[in-house]
Design an enzyme around this catalytic site. Structure first.
Site, PDB file in Angstrom:
ATOM      1  CD  GLU A   1       2.531   0.014  10.106  1.00 55.90           C
ATOM      2  OE1 GLU A   1       2.187  -0.991   9.472  1.00 55.90           O
ATOM      3  OE2 GLU A   1       3.073  -0.033  11.233  1.00 55.90           O
ATOM      4  CB  THR A   2       4.775   7.618   9.028  1.00 57.33           C
ATOM      5  OG1 THR A   2       6.115   7.206   9.331  1.00 57.33           O
ATOM      6  CG2 THR A   2       4.623   9.104   9.316  1.00 57.33           C
TER       7      THR A   2
END
Length: 290
Positions: free
Chosen positions: A49-50
């Protein structure tokens, strides 16, 4: 218009020294970034995830976050919640309350307790209860298991689409060899395909420093991925198994051993709230041009 934006990369749920939990990329001051750019940068970081920090739209929140995998956006995820809260506080964010931060995300408002570690309040499950027979058979095939290997199976979906499977021991969890062809496309109900979590108890928790072992699998495009340490799954597992009386109201989950990590997730039922927490360590600080 491209400009310099502060950037932090953190290790979430590691044992405290960093580099053993789940990494997260955080872009600060993400105003003006369109969804396509956010998605492209998340694909480029190639992390699970970002996140992108934005001003809140709800006056009760301290900040707003958008959470992207390499395959699309999620309404909620656990390690991005803790990692983003840590990065926001470290960058000088001032919360409205001294003991907690309130995050706004696609799943609504999520409180994060600030203390010796960060803990988020598990959001309500959007889907719970038994899994239908046809899907149960697909889950068994995806995990290479037979029905007699299971203690139980249930939906524990708080956004990513988790189906949880309880096995008879932690050793059985570590022995699972998933089969990619049964997972379908995408990764989780938000993106299509199966997102599966498995859990089993350790016989001697004091000897290993954890009560249960957890693993998480989903498919992203052609690849079957095992997530190093997964806050949203551990939240769903706690809500399911504590309510069922199969786990105590406070326990520690280990995750990541099969992918050379050493994650620790602290789960605690406190009245009506289930809190999920762990250590967060900053590894990289800098700027990105976006």
């Amino acid at each position: 218009m491209v400009r310099h934006r502060a950037f932090t990369q953190v290790d979430v749920f590691g044992p405290g020294s960093g580099l053993a939990g789940n990494p997260l990329a955080v872009v600060h001051d993400a105003d003006g970034l369109d969804e396509a750019t956010m998605a492209a940068f998340a694909r480029w970081t190639n992390l699970s995830e970002t996140t992108f920090l934005l001003p809140p739209t709800d006056p009760r929140a301290d900040y707003r976050v958008r959470i992207f995998t390499t395959g699309g956006e999620l309404p909620f995820a656990g390690h991005p919640t803790l990692g983003t809260a840590h990065a926001w506080l470290e960058a000088g964010g001032r919360a409205r309350h001294t003991d907690r931060v309130v995050q706004e995300c696609g799943a609504g408002l999520v409180p994060v307790r600030v203390g010796e570690r960060l803990d988020f309040a598990a959001p309500p499950l959007v889907r719970s209860g038994p899994v239908d027979e046809a899907r149960s058979q697909t889950v068994l095939a995806a995990l290479g298991l037979a029905a007699e290997d299971l203690v139980g199976m249930a939906w524990v979906d708080n956004g990513p689409g988790w189906i949880a499977v309880e096995l008879r021991s932690a050793e059985a969890v570590l022995a699972v060899e998933p089969m990619a062809e049964h997972f379908g496309g995408g990764g989780g109900s938000a993106l299509g395909g199966l997102a599966l979590g498995i859990v089993g108890r350790w016989a001697d928790p004091a000897a290993v420093g954890k009560d249960v072992e957890v693993r998480a699998f989903f498919r992203d495009g052609a690849a079957l991925l095992e997530d190093p340490v997964t806050g949203s799954l551990n939240a769903g597992l706690g809500q399911w198994l504590i309510a069922a009386g199969r786990l105590p109201s406070r326990y520690v989950a280990g995750q990541g051993a099969r992918v050379r990590r050493d994650g620790r997730v602290h789960v605690e039922q406190d009245g009506p709230d289930l809190w999920v927490g762990g250590q967060v360590t900053t590894v990289i600080r800098g700027e990105v041009l976006l």
